[in-house]
Design a protein around this motif. Structure first.
Motif, PDB file in Angstrom:
ATOM      1  N   LYS A  99       0.724  -1.221   0.233  1.00 19.33           N
ATOM      2  CA  LYS A  99       0.247   0.057   0.031  1.00 19.33           C
ATOM      3  C   LYS A  99       1.062   1.350  -0.085  1.00 19.33           C
ATOM      4  N   GLU A 100       1.851   1.358   0.849  1.00 19.65           N
ATOM      5  CA  GLU A 100       2.732   2.478   1.059  1.00 19.65           C
ATOM      6  C   GLU A 100       3.394   2.830  -0.447  1.00 19.65           C
ATOM      7  N   LEU A 101       3.957   1.747  -0.915  1.00 19.64           N
ATOM      8  CA  LEU A 101       4.636   1.830  -2.161  1.00 19.64           C
ATOM      9  C   LEU A 101       3.825   2.146  -3.396  1.00 19.64           C
ATOM     10  N   VAL A 102       2.661   1.773  -3.381  1.00 18.10           N
ATOM     11  CA  VAL A 102       1.568   2.029  -4.576  1.00 18.10           C
ATOM     12  C   VAL A 102       1.036   3.489  -4.371  1.00 18.10           C
ATOM     13  N   PHE A 103       0.783   3.867  -3.049  1.00 15.57           N
ATOM     14  CA  PHE A 103       0.612   5.211  -2.834  1.00 15.57           C
ATOM     15  C   PHE A 103       1.502   6.338  -3.127  1.00 15.57           C
ATOM     16  N   SER A 104       2.776   6.069  -2.761  1.00 21.46           N
ATOM     17  CA  SER A 104       3.962   6.933  -3.263  1.00 21.46           C
ATOM     18  C   SER A 104       3.999   6.893  -4.838  1.00 21.46           C
ATOM     19  N   ASP A 105       3.747   6.100  -5.539  1.00 22.45           N
ATOM     20  CA  ASP A 105       3.780   5.868  -7.046  1.00 22.45           C
ATOM     21  C   ASP A 105       2.595   7.084  -7.302  1.00 22.45           C
ATOM     22  N   TYR A 106       1.434   6.739  -6.885  1.00 25.22           N
ATOM     23  CA  TYR A 106       0.382   7.556  -7.187  1.00 25.22           C
ATOM     24  C   TYR A 106       0.722   9.141  -6.975  1.00 25.22           C
ATOM     25  N   GLU A 107       1.161   9.474  -5.959  1.00 22.45           N
ATOM     26  CA  GLU A 107       1.241  10.841  -5.497  1.00 22.45           C
ATOM     27  C   GLU A 107       2.382  11.364  -6.585  1.00 22.45           C
ATOM     28  N   ARG A 108       3.023  10.658  -7.443  1.00 24.10           N
ATOM     29  CA  ARG A 108       4.085  11.148  -8.649  1.00 24.10           C
ATOM     30  C   ARG A 108       3.060  11.421  -9.719  1.00 24.10           C
ATOM     31  N   TYR A 109       2.093  10.667 -10.007  1.00 27.74           N
ATOM     32  CA  TYR A 109       1.060  11.046 -11.008  1.00 27.74           C
ATOM     33  C   TYR A 109       0.233  12.206 -10.517  1.00 27.74           C
ATOM     34  N   ARG A 110      -0.259  12.406  -9.572  1.00 27.22           N
ATOM     35  CA  ARG A 110      -1.160  13.304  -9.118  1.00 27.22           C
ATOM     36  C   ARG A 110      -0.642  14.037  -7.787  1.00 27.22           C
ATOM     37  N   PRO A 111       0.542  15.075  -8.059  1.00 27.70           N
ATOM     38  CA  PRO A 111       1.037  15.815  -6.936  1.00 27.70           C
ATOM     39  C   PRO A 111       0.063  16.475  -6.263  1.00 27.70           C
ATOM     40  N   GLY A 112      -0.115  16.394  -4.875  1.00 25.08           N
ATOM     41  CA  GLY A 112      -0.794  17.487  -4.060  1.00 25.08           C
ATOM     42  C   GLY A 112      -1.920  16.631  -3.841  1.00 25.08           C
ATOM     43  N   SER A 113      -2.292  15.527  -4.307  1.00 27.50           N
ATOM     44  CA  SER A 113      -3.386  14.714  -4.179  1.00 27.50           C
ATOM     45  C   SER A 113      -3.431  13.785  -2.987  1.00 27.50           C
ATOM     46  N   THR A 114      -4.225  13.172  -2.150  1.00 25.54           N
ATOM     47  CA  THR A 114      -4.105  12.420  -1.157  1.00 25.54           C
ATOM     48  C   THR A 114      -4.389  11.103  -1.597  1.00 25.54           C
ATOM     49  N   ALA A 115      -3.689  10.261  -1.625  1.00 22.08           N
ATOM     50  CA  ALA A 115      -3.727   8.849  -2.147  1.00 22.08           C
ATOM     51  C   ALA A 115      -4.701   7.918  -1.007  1.00 22.08           C
ATOM     52  N   TRP A 163      -7.152   3.963  -2.019  1.00 24.23           N
ATOM     53  CA  TRP A 163      -7.390   3.142  -2.797  1.00 24.23           C
ATOM     54  C   TRP A 163      -8.255   3.416  -3.817  1.00 24.23           C
ATOM     55  N   LEU A 164      -9.585   4.030  -3.481  1.00 28.84           N
ATOM     56  CA  LEU A 164     -10.451   4.536  -4.562  1.00 28.84           C
ATOM     57  C   LEU A 164      -9.927   5.477  -5.529  1.00 28.84           C
ATOM     58  N   ARG A 165      -9.089   6.438  -5.182  1.00 28.18           N
ATOM     59  CA  ARG A 165      -8.338   7.096  -6.095  1.00 28.18           C
ATOM     60  C   ARG A 165      -7.502   6.421  -7.311  1.00 28.18           C
ATOM     61  N   VAL A 166      -6.842   5.394  -6.514  1.00 26.67           N
ATOM     62  CA  VAL A 166      -6.002   4.381  -7.498  1.00 26.67           C
ATOM     63  C   VAL A 166      -6.717   3.848  -8.339  1.00 26.67           C
ATOM     64  N   VAL A 167      -7.791   3.132  -8.056  1.00 26.24           N
ATOM     65  CA  VAL A 167      -8.612   2.692  -8.830  1.00 26.24           C
ATOM     66  C   VAL A 167      -9.054   3.352 -10.087  1.00 26.24           C
ATOM     67  N   LEU A 168      -9.765   4.539  -9.453  1.00 25.21           N
ATOM     68  CA  LEU A 168     -10.521   5.458 -10.399  1.00 25.21           C
ATOM     69  C   LEU A 168      -9.327   5.981 -11.599  1.00 25.21           C
ATOM     70  N   ARG A 169      -8.141   6.087 -11.293  1.00 28.65           N
ATOM     71  CA  ARG A 169      -7.194   6.311 -12.143  1.00 28.65           C
ATOM     72  C   ARG A 169      -6.654   5.311 -13.072  1.00 28.65           C
ATOM     73  N   GLY A 193       0.730   3.449 -16.591  1.00 31.79           N
ATOM     74  CA  GLY A 193       1.958   3.450 -15.694  1.00 31.79           C
ATOM     75  C   GLY A 193       1.545   3.137 -14.420  1.00 31.79           C
ATOM     76  N   LEU A 194       0.543   3.744 -13.821  1.00 30.47           N
ATOM     77  CA  LEU A 194      -0.055   3.325 -12.453  1.00 30.47           C
ATOM     78  C   LEU A 194      -0.537   1.949 -12.593  1.00 30.47           C
ATOM     79  N   LEU A 195      -1.180   1.325 -13.513  1.00 27.34           N
ATOM     80  CA  LEU A 195      -1.323  -0.296 -13.432  1.00 27.34           C
ATOM     81  C   LEU A 195       0.041  -0.764 -13.671  1.00 27.34           C
ATOM     82  N   ALA A 196       1.017  -0.600 -14.380  1.00 26.08           N
ATOM     83  CA  ALA A 196       2.247  -1.175 -14.389  1.00 26.08           C
ATOM     84  C   ALA A 196       2.864  -1.080 -13.003  1.00 26.08           C
TER      85      ALA A 196
END
Length: 198
Positions: free
Chosen positions: A16-32, A34-40, A46-49
């Motif tokens: 979870k911590e690793l995936v959320f850290s990756d998500y924050e690179r794609y969406r800077p300033g957005s709070t990570a 699981w719902l936000r990850v799935v919607l994106r 790249g997030l799927l990868a």
């Protein structure tokens, strides 16, 4: 390979911590979340990868290498990236365009690294003979690797370096260096290292 070269975040952070850290690179300033990850996922391949890669990383780290190897095929089918299990990747990894990315089993990558499409981190030998030992790239923090660049063998890429598109890296790259060409040669500097070398 010593664990000193492996980022602490790659050794200790949860899936979870690793995936959320990756998500924050794609969406800077957005709070990570699981719902936000799935919607994106439908709009950010790249997030799927990253999900596949992080699952492989955590599974291999826990000794479930066979299951991690099976996810390699999933990465190929879903996003066209060939991700060998056993890589150690720090927080905030960004695969801007994952199609064609190929990374070997022993690659070590620091924090906040960006790969463009088609990047290859390859072993020096296809089939090591005798005393030959397969070595893999070690990439520092905040490195940017351009499209279709190839890193061959046990090269070390220093923090804040930039590898130009279509470059073939056969030797170590110093921190803060910008390299291009085949074979790659230094053409400039970037980041905090630029002030130190000026």
């Amino acid at each position: 390979m010593s664990t000193e070269a492996v980022p602490l975040s790659a050794q200790t952070l949860s899936f979870k911590e690793l995936v959320f850290s990756d998500y924050e690179r794609y969406r800077p300033g957005s709070t990570a979340s699981w719902l936000r990850v799935v919607l994106r996922l439908p709009s950010l391949p790249g997030l799927l990868a990253s999900l596949v890669l992080r699952a492989q990383q955590v599974l291999a780290r826990s000794g479930r290498v066979r299951l991690a190897e099976q996810l390699r095929t999933l990465g190929n089918v879903l996003v066209g990236a060939d991700l060998g299990p056993g890589m150690q990747i720090g927080r905030g990894f960004m695969l801007a365009h994952p199609v064609g990315v190929t990374m070997g089993y022993g690659v070590v990558i620091g924090d906040d690294v960006t790969f463009a499409g088609g990047v290859t981190c390859a072993g020096r030998y296809y089939e090591p003979q005798g005393d030959e030992v397969q070595e893999w790239a070690t990439i520092g923090d905040r490195v940017v690797v351009g499209a279709h660049a190839v890193l061959v063998g046990g090269v070390t890429i220093g923090d804040d370096a930039m590898i130009g598109a279509n470059s073939v890296v056969l030797s170590d790259v110093p921190a803060g260096a910008v390299v291009m060409g085949s074979p790659a040669r230094r053409v400039g500097s970037r980041g905090p290292q630029e002030e130190k070398t000026a």
